[in-house]
Enzyme design. Structure first.
Site, PDB file in Angstrom:
ATOM      1  N   ASN A 110     -32.491  22.355  13.368  1.00 27.97           N
ATOM      2  CA  ASN A 110     -32.882  20.960  13.221  1.00 27.97           C
ATOM      3  C   ASN A 110     -33.499  20.788  11.827  1.00 27.97           C
ATOM      4  O   ASN A 110     -34.534  21.385  11.535  1.00 27.97           O
ATOM      5  CB  ASN A 110     -33.925  20.568  14.277  1.00 27.97           C
ATOM      6  CG  ASN A 110     -34.355  19.114  14.118  1.00 27.97           C
ATOM      7  OD1 ASN A 110     -33.611  18.208  14.453  1.00 27.97           O
ATOM      8  ND2 ASN A 110     -35.542  18.896  13.577  1.00 27.97           N
ATOM      9  N   GLU A 111     -32.839  20.005  11.002  1.00 29.56           N
ATOM     10  CA  GLU A 111     -33.398  19.540   9.731  1.00 29.56           C
ATOM     11  C   GLU A 111     -33.909  20.671   8.823  1.00 29.56           C
ATOM     12  O   GLU A 111     -35.113  20.796   8.538  1.00 29.56           O
ATOM     13  CB  GLU A 111     -34.524  18.533   9.994  1.00 29.56           C
ATOM     14  CG  GLU A 111     -34.058  17.339  10.774  1.00 29.56           C
ATOM     15  CD  GLU A 111     -35.099  16.242  10.857  1.00 29.56           C
ATOM     16  OE1 GLU A 111     -36.270  16.478  10.507  1.00 29.56           O
ATOM     17  OE2 GLU A 111     -34.736  15.131  11.277  1.00 29.56           O
TER      18      GLU A 111
ATOM     19  N   TRP B 139     -34.594   9.235  19.924  1.00 32.57           N
ATOM     20  CA  TRP B 139     -35.826  10.023  19.776  1.00 32.57           C
ATOM     21  C   TRP B 139     -36.986   9.119  20.102  1.00 32.57           C
ATOM     22  O   TRP B 139     -37.236   8.144  19.396  1.00 32.57           O
ATOM     23  CB  TRP B 139     -36.008  10.566  18.351  1.00 32.57           C
ATOM     24  CG  TRP B 139     -37.219  11.454  18.302  1.00 32.57           C
ATOM     25  CD1 TRP B 139     -38.503  11.055  18.033  1.00 32.57           C
ATOM     26  CD2 TRP B 139     -37.269  12.847  18.617  1.00 32.57           C
ATOM     27  NE1 TRP B 139     -39.348  12.130  18.148  1.00 32.57           N
ATOM     28  CE2 TRP B 139     -38.626  13.246  18.507  1.00 32.57           C
ATOM     29  CE3 TRP B 139     -36.324  13.800  18.962  1.00 32.57           C
ATOM     30  CZ2 TRP B 139     -39.039  14.543  18.731  1.00 32.57           C
ATOM     31  CZ3 TRP B 139     -36.739  15.091  19.206  1.00 32.57           C
ATOM     32  CH2 TRP B 139     -38.075  15.464  19.086  1.00 32.57           C
TER      33      TRP B 139
ATOM     34  N   TYR C  19     -33.942   7.566  10.548  1.00 30.27           N
ATOM     35  CA  TYR C  19     -35.070   6.712  10.886  1.00 30.27           C
ATOM     36  C   TYR C  19     -35.206   5.549   9.914  1.00 30.27           C
ATOM     37  O   TYR C  19     -35.559   4.438  10.299  1.00 30.27           O
ATOM     38  CB  TYR C  19     -36.367   7.515  10.933  1.00 30.27           C
ATOM     39  CG  TYR C  19     -36.395   8.479  12.089  1.00 30.27           C
ATOM     40  CD1 TYR C  19     -35.795   9.730  12.004  1.00 30.27           C
ATOM     41  CD2 TYR C  19     -36.996   8.125  13.299  1.00 30.27           C
ATOM     42  CE1 TYR C  19     -35.790  10.611  13.072  1.00 30.27           C
ATOM     43  CE2 TYR C  19     -37.002   8.992  14.376  1.00 30.27           C
ATOM     44  CZ  TYR C  19     -36.397  10.232  14.256  1.00 30.27           C
ATOM     45  OH  TYR C  19     -36.388  11.098  15.315  1.00 30.27           O
TER      46      TYR C  19
ATOM     47  N   HIS D 289     -36.025  24.381  16.192  1.00 33.77           N
ATOM     48  CA  HIS D 289     -36.672  23.100  15.856  1.00 33.77           C
ATOM     49  C   HIS D 289     -38.093  23.410  15.405  1.00 33.77           C
ATOM     50  O   HIS D 289     -39.073  22.932  15.966  1.00 33.77           O
ATOM     51  CB  HIS D 289     -36.663  22.158  17.057  1.00 33.77           C
ATOM     52  CG  HIS D 289     -36.839  20.705  16.698  1.00 33.77           C
ATOM     53  ND1 HIS D 289     -35.954  19.705  17.065  1.00 33.77           N
ATOM     54  CD2 HIS D 289     -37.822  20.091  16.015  1.00 33.77           C
ATOM     55  CE1 HIS D 289     -36.401  18.529  16.618  1.00 33.77           C
ATOM     56  NE2 HIS D 289     -37.527  18.741  15.970  1.00 33.77           N
TER      57      HIS D 289
ATOM     58  N   GLU E 124     -30.897  11.935  16.435  1.00 35.96           N
ATOM     59  CA  GLU E 124     -32.229  11.331  16.544  1.00 35.96           C
ATOM     60  C   GLU E 124     -32.235   9.950  15.886  1.00 35.96           C
ATOM     61  O   GLU E 124     -31.708   9.793  14.796  1.00 35.96           O
ATOM     62  CB  GLU E 124     -33.325  12.171  15.849  1.00 35.96           C
ATOM     63  CG  GLU E 124     -33.690  13.445  16.545  1.00 35.96           C
ATOM     64  CD  GLU E 124     -34.784  14.195  15.821  1.00 35.96           C
ATOM     65  OE1 GLU E 124     -35.612  13.564  15.120  1.00 35.96           O
ATOM     66  OE2 GLU E 124     -34.816  15.445  15.922  1.00 35.96           O
TER      67      GLU E 124
ATOM     68  N   GLN F  31     -43.045  20.294  20.759  1.00 32.80           N
ATOM     69  CA  GLN F  31     -43.582  18.947  20.896  1.00 32.80           C
ATOM     70  C   GLN F  31     -43.850  18.546  22.338  1.00 32.80           C
ATOM     71  O   GLN F  31     -44.631  17.610  22.581  1.00 32.80           O
ATOM     72  CB  GLN F  31     -42.619  17.948  20.244  1.00 32.80           C
ATOM     73  CG  GLN F  31     -42.498  18.154  18.743  1.00 32.80           C
ATOM     74  CD  GLN F  31     -41.610  17.119  18.107  1.00 32.80           C
ATOM     75  OE1 GLN F  31     -40.411  17.313  17.971  1.00 32.80           O
ATOM     76  NE2 GLN F  31     -42.180  15.997  17.706  1.00 32.80           N
TER      77      GLN F  31
HETATM   78  C1  LIG Z   1     -37.725  11.260   8.207  1.00 35.15           C
HETATM   79  O1  LIG Z   1     -37.640  11.481   9.601  1.00 35.15           O
HETATM   80  C2  LIG Z   1     -37.052  12.722   9.960  1.00 35.15           C
HETATM   81  O2  LIG Z   1     -35.661  12.622   9.931  1.00 35.15           O
HETATM   82  C3  LIG Z   1     -37.502  13.088  11.317  1.00 35.15           C
HETATM   83  C4  LIG Z   1     -38.215  12.339  12.224  1.00 35.15           C
HETATM   84  N1  LIG Z   1     -38.425  13.135  13.294  1.00 35.15           N
HETATM   85  C5  LIG Z   1     -37.867  14.352  13.034  1.00 35.15           C
HETATM   86  N2  LIG Z   1     -37.265  14.290  11.846  1.00 35.15           N
HETATM   87  C6  LIG Z   1     -37.978  15.564  13.897  1.00 35.15           C
HETATM   88  O3  LIG Z   1     -36.708  16.117  14.154  1.00 35.15           O
HETATM   89  C7  LIG Z   1     -38.739  15.266  15.182  1.00 35.15           C
HETATM   90  O4  LIG Z   1     -39.247  16.501  15.679  1.00 35.15           O
HETATM   91  C8  LIG Z   1     -39.846  14.229  14.915  1.00 35.15           C
HETATM   92  O5  LIG Z   1     -40.679  14.066  16.040  1.00 35.15           O
HETATM   93  C9  LIG Z   1     -39.164  12.904  14.549  1.00 35.15           C
HETATM   94  C10 LIG Z   1     -40.137  11.736  14.394  1.00 35.15           C
HETATM   95  O6  LIG Z   1     -40.937  11.946  13.266  1.00 35.15           O
END
Ligand SMILES: CO[C@H](O)c1c[n+]2c([nH]1)[C@H](O)[C@@H](O)[C@H](O)[C@H]2CO
Length: 456
Positions: free
Chosen positions: A162-163, A410, A300, A118, A364, A17
């Site tokens: 990450n996620e 974030w 978020y 990531h 984040e 990113q």
């Molecule tokens: C539902 O949102 C997610 O948890 C999420 C949101 N975001 C993310 N994961 C990612 O980890 C980041 O790379 C994104 O830039 C950032 C913003 O979109």
């Protein structure tokens, strides 16, 4: 509201990113290079080819972090810089960039928090099946060990993934992320192999003496529309079942195996109905359940659901029979995500209760808004309000007993927002992508003061 004395204040970014320099110093191609260059996948045809040019501007960016008083900076390492195809010999020039970055951070008295993956998987591995292929989990462990061998003397905080939910279900499920596959069975296999890679890598890191190891998940409180604004609202049986099902698929699918060494029955049933569960081998759960110190929580907005006819063949949610995604009665960000600050405290208290053996860190939290540059300034009062509201909930979660170690906003910089490209800005620092000029937004100045006060 004053936070604990040792509370960690920081910011987060990710390699694809912000770095740019996608063909420099031996970097191999990633699945996001491939995906972003394929027409139609990313808004306005944007790619990460240049991004924030952080690869060349990292010293100035570390200077901004020092100016803000950050105690920690979470960044990810681009696997294709370290092993251009994803396996085999290490690219010394790629590793040298992160060596320089870590030294610059330490020089600025900023703790590096490294995320090993990531989303920028080496394309060479994708051509062998990517995360649908079990072998990728073992290649990930080799990569993790190689990076820790080089940086482990100075980096104490390590996140494996990450996620994994996003990697699996948006990458291999509904295809809105790289590599753009649309196959629920592939998504479920990938989720398992990502977890296996996490466990294998965590063991290598621990054996290498890593101080703190975490898994970073995208999680959210799953709520009915009525519960969004009324925590006391009691859903009916069908809605409660929908809430439980999505909470299980979104959060328990990953934290139960990683923290407790078990898969929820609903996940196993969903796998059986989507290609079978043959990819889950005897002993895998023990390998996945490598001891970790923290769960990184990316929050978020809440996930709002109710009972309904089930999603269309939306492969992002295999196993979500009987669920309909609903909208929240709340203002939204530029991403269309509902702004529900107390969702964060409700989530953190629940995770702390459900997984008491691990600490938590908000890795984040932030928002995109339509920022406007006026006389060289960005008066992003909406972002200040978002961050202030969510930090109040972080404080409340700590007061309620959550073992919460820190908060990483974030993001540090406006950056490449995946399928949204550069049209969505999450940074507390504005980036002019034509000139690469950085400007502190009002939210950065506000955050600097919060850090200095250690509170609101
Ligand atoms: C539902 O949102 C997610 O948890 C999420 C949101 N975001 C993310 N994961 C990612 O980890 C980041 O790379 C994104 O830039 C950032 C913003 O979109």
């Amino acid at each position: 509201m004053i936070f604990p004395e040792d509370f960690v204040w920081g910011a987060a970014t990710a390699s694809y990113q912000i770095e740019g320099a996608v063909k420099e110093d031996g970097r191999g191609q990633s699945i996001w290079d491939t995906f972003s260059h394929a027409p139609g996948n990313v808004a306005n045809g944007d790619t990460g080819d240049v991004a924030c040019d952080h690869y060349h501007r990292y010293q100035d960016d570390v200077g901004l972090m020092r100016e803000l008083g950050l105690a920690a900076y979470r960044f990810s390492i681009a696997w294709p810089r370290i092993q251009p195809d994803g396996w085999g010999s290490i690219n010394p020039r790629g590793l040298a960039f992160y060596d320089r970055l870590v030294d610059a951070l330490l020089e600025a008295d900023i703790s590096p928090y490294v995320t090993l993956y990531h989303w920028d998987l080496p394309q060479g591995l994708e051509e062998r099946g990517g995360w649908t292929d079990r072998d990728t989990a073992f290649r990930f462990a080799d990569y993790a060990q190689a990076v820790h061998d080089k940086l482990g003397d100075r980096v104490g905080d390590w996140a494996t993934l990450n996620e994994p939910w996003v990697s699996a279900y948006l990458g291999y499920g509904n295809g809105v992320h790289a590599p753009g596959q649309r196959d629920p069975a592939a998504a479920m296999r990938s989720a398992h192999h990502l977890l296996l890679g996490h466990g294998l890598a965590a063991r290598r890191l621990r054996d290498g003496g890593a101080r703190r190891i975490m898994l970073v998940v995208n999680s959210a409180p799953v709520l009915t529309p009525a519960q969004v604004n009324d925590p006391a609202a009691v859903p009916g049986e069908a809605d409660a079942a929908a809430v439980h099902r999505i909470h299980t698929l979104l959060t328990r699918q990953f934290l139960d195996p990683a923290v407790n060494g078990t898969y929820p029955a609903e996940v196993l049933e969903a796998a059986e109905r989507n290609g079978g569960a043959g990819h889950i081998k005897d002993g895998d759960l023990e390998l996945i359940n490598a001891p970790i110190d923290l769960v990184g929580v990316n929050y978020y907005n809440p996930c709002v659901v109710e009972s309904g006819p089930g999603l269309p063949a939306d492969a992002a949610w295999p196993g979500s029979e009987g669920v309909r995604f609903a909208t929240a009665d709340a203002p939204t960000t530029a991403m269309g995500w509902p702004i529900v600050p107390d969702g964060l405290s409700r989530l953190l208290v629940r995770l702390s209760r459900d997984y008491p053996r691990v600490g938590l860190m908000v890795t984040e939290n932030g928002a995109a808004f339509e920022d406007v540059v006026e006389n060289g300034r960005v008066h992003d009062a909406d972002r200040v309000a978002y961050l202030n509201g969510h930090l109040r909930e972080v404080w409340r979660a700590i007061e309620a007993g959550a073992d919460l170690r820190g908060y990483l906003v974030w993001s540090l910089l406006d950056n490449f927002e995946w399928a949204e490209g550069y049209r969505r800005r999450f940074g507390i620092v504005h980036v002019d992508f034509t000139t690469q000029t950085r400007v502190l937004k009002d939210s950065a100045v506000w955050y600097r003061d919060v850090i200095a006060r250690n509170g609101l």
